[in-house]
Motif scaffolding. Structure first.
Motif, mmCIF file in Angstrom:
data_model
loop_
_atom_site.group_PDB
_atom_site.id
_atom_site.type_symbol
_atom_site.label_atom_id
_atom_site.label_comp_id
_atom_site.label_asym_id
_atom_site.label_seq_id
_atom_site.Cartn_x
_atom_site.Cartn_y
_atom_site.Cartn_z
ATOM 1 N N LEU A 87 0.809 -1.216 0.000
ATOM 2 C CA LEU A 87 0.000 0.000 0.000
ATOM 3 C C LEU A 87 0.844 1.269 0.000
ATOM 4 O O LEU A 87 0.513 2.252 -0.658
ATOM 5 C CB LEU A 87 -0.932 -0.008 1.222
ATOM 6 C CG LEU A 87 -1.943 1.142 1.316
ATOM 7 C CD1 LEU A 87 -2.869 1.138 0.103
ATOM 8 C CD2 LEU A 87 -2.752 1.030 2.606
ATOM 9 N N TYR A 88 1.957 1.257 0.710
ATOM 10 C CA TYR A 88 2.820 2.439 0.818
ATOM 11 C C TYR A 88 3.288 2.926 -0.544
ATOM 12 O O TYR A 88 3.446 4.119 -0.783
ATOM 13 C CB TYR A 88 4.019 2.122 1.706
ATOM 14 C CG TYR A 88 4.942 3.294 1.941
ATOM 15 C CD1 TYR A 88 4.629 4.273 2.886
ATOM 16 C CD2 TYR A 88 6.125 3.425 1.206
ATOM 17 C CE1 TYR A 88 5.473 5.349 3.102
ATOM 18 C CE2 TYR A 88 6.964 4.506 1.410
ATOM 19 C CZ TYR A 88 6.638 5.461 2.353
ATOM 20 O OH TYR A 88 7.466 6.541 2.560
ATOM 21 N N PHE A 89 3.523 1.963 -1.470
ATOM 22 C CA PHE A 89 4.017 2.307 -2.804
ATOM 23 C C PHE A 89 2.927 2.221 -3.869
ATOM 24 O O PHE A 89 3.215 2.145 -5.063
ATOM 25 C CB PHE A 89 5.170 1.372 -3.205
ATOM 26 C CG PHE A 89 6.373 1.467 -2.314
ATOM 27 C CD1 PHE A 89 7.150 2.607 -2.299
ATOM 28 C CD2 PHE A 89 6.717 0.413 -1.474
ATOM 29 C CE1 PHE A 89 8.270 2.701 -1.475
ATOM 30 C CE2 PHE A 89 7.828 0.496 -0.654
ATOM 31 C CZ PHE A 89 8.609 1.645 -0.644
ATOM 32 N N SER A 90 1.656 2.234 -3.437
ATOM 33 C CA SER A 90 0.548 2.029 -4.373
ATOM 34 C C SER A 90 0.539 3.037 -5.525
ATOM 35 O O SER A 90 0.125 2.717 -6.638
ATOM 36 C CB SER A 90 -0.796 2.070 -3.627
ATOM 37 O OG SER A 90 -0.967 3.319 -2.984
ATOM 38 N N SER A 91 0.985 4.250 -5.258
ATOM 39 C CA SER A 91 1.006 5.271 -6.318
ATOM 40 C C SER A 91 2.398 5.492 -6.881
ATOM 41 O O SER A 91 2.624 6.413 -7.668
ATOM 42 C CB SER A 91 0.471 6.605 -5.761
ATOM 43 O OG SER A 91 1.290 7.052 -4.695
#
Length: 209
Positions: free
Chosen positions: A117-121
């Motif tokens: 989730l931390y690197f989702s974007s």
């Protein structure tokens, strides 16, 4: 005094022998790598197919856990999805966005990922150029570049580009290309190369801007 000298020489010889045993040669490391890859293939129930079988239809049957072995590189590839869009054309340079999980096969553990989730974007971005069917690439941004402090893309990551489409998600049923790769150290990161570490990757490719 004579007995003391003998004991001293004997101790030195024992230390020398132990030192030799503790020093792992490159051949030893390659043997461990081959063993780790073999164990992973057996554990996962992977069916290895030849390049000749693969080139008949350029498909790996996921239901049969098929992976094609490219003999000249030692890379094993499974195409999970060929993806939407088109292949990268000769003479074209494209930004490719990647999501990945990297597993160290020597330790049988997840060593790096941007699929959280931390690197989702923030997918990893690499600039890829196709020159008459030969692909070159360098990282522009992302976890791989930051973690390994290098813009070099593992050579094994470029092999699927000959066979998959690199597109964007436009329609509801569109899917990005996905492959699974077993990559020996010679086709991996600079860290894998220096430590003779084979890795397994779950990897997606999407055309960026």
């Amino acid at each position: 005094m004579k007995n003391l000298s003998c004991w001293f020489l004997l101790s030195c010889m024992m230390l020398l022998v132990a030192s030799c045993h503790d020093t792992e040669t490159y051949a030893d490391q390659k043997k461990k790598e081959r063993s780790a890859i073999k164990q992973f293939i057996e554990k996962q129930g992977i069916k290895v197919i030849s390049e000749k079988e693969f080139y008949a239809d350029s498909i790996t049957d996921v239901s049969k856990k098929e992976f094609v072995l490219f003999e000249n590189t030692g890379v094993y590839m499974q195409i999970v999805r060929k993806g939407c869009g088109k292949k990268i054309k000769s003479g074209e340079t494209v930004n490719v966005l990647c999501r990945f999980n990297e597993y160290n096969l020597l330790t049988d553990s997840l060593s790096l990922t941007n699929s959280v989730l931390y690197f989702s974007s923030l997918p990893d971005k690499m600039a890829v150029t196709n020159t008459l069917g030969t692909f070159r690439a360098s990282f522009v941004s992302g976890v791989m570049m930051s973690f390994y402090n290098s813009t070099s893309v593992p050579a094994g990551w470029l092999i699927p580009l000959t066979y998959i489409n690199i597109g964007r998600l436009v329609n509801e049923n569109d899917q990005v290309a996905k492959v699974n790769l077993i990559i020996p150290h010679s086709q991996g990161t600079s860290s894998a190369l220096s430590t003779v570490t084979p890795c397994y990757y779950e990897l997606t490719y999407e055309r960026g801007i």
